[in-house]
Design a protein around this motif. Sequence first.
Motif: not given
Length: 189
Positions: A79-80, A171-179, A181-182
Motif C-alpha cells: 500500500r505504501f 524521473l523515469d518509471g525505474h527511478l520513481i520505483e527506486e525513490v 522504495a528508499a
Amino acid sequence: MSCKRDDIFNAARKLIVECGFHGASVSLIADRAGVGAGTIYLYFKSKDILINELYRDIEQRVSAFILKSYPERGPIRERFIHLGMRLMTYFIANPLDFRYGEQYYNSPYGMAYRRDRIMGEPGKRTIYNELFEQGIAQQVLKDLPFFVIDSLAFGPLLAVMRDHILGFIDLDGHLIEEVVAASWDSVRR
C-alpha cells in the motif's frame, strides 16, 4: 464545475505559482481568467476562500488518482509503494498542482489545514493516517510520532519531485520505483 469557475481556478493556480499569494491579486486573476473581478466574487466570497477551495480541488484530484486500484487490504509495504508511486506520477504529470500545493502547504493558509488533516480531526482523516497507524500496530513501521513518519516517508519524495520539476533530474518509471522504495526503507522496521 462551471467553465468560468474552471477558468478562475486555472488562472489563480498559474498566477499564484508565478507571483505568490500576495502577488496574485483578484484583478490579475480576473484578467488572466478573462472575466471581470466581480465575477470572481460570484463564485468566491473572498480571495482567501478562492485560495483554500483551489487547494481542496487539487487535493480531491490527487486523492482520486492515488486511490485508483489502491490495495486496501494488501500488506503495508504494498500500500505504501502504491501511494508513493501514484503520488509521484500525478505530480510529475501536473507540476502546477505540485507547485501550488507546496506553496499552500507551507503557508499560513495551509498550516492549520495540514495540522487538522494529519492529526486526524474527525471526518478529515487521510489514507496515510490509517496506513501509518496500521503499520505501527503491526510492527512493520517504526514506532515514531505521525509527523515524523510522514516527514520521513514523504519529505524525500517531495524533494525529488521538486528537483524533477525544476529540471535538475529526470524521473523515469525505474527511478520513481527506486525513490519510493528508499522512502519505504526510511520508515520500515
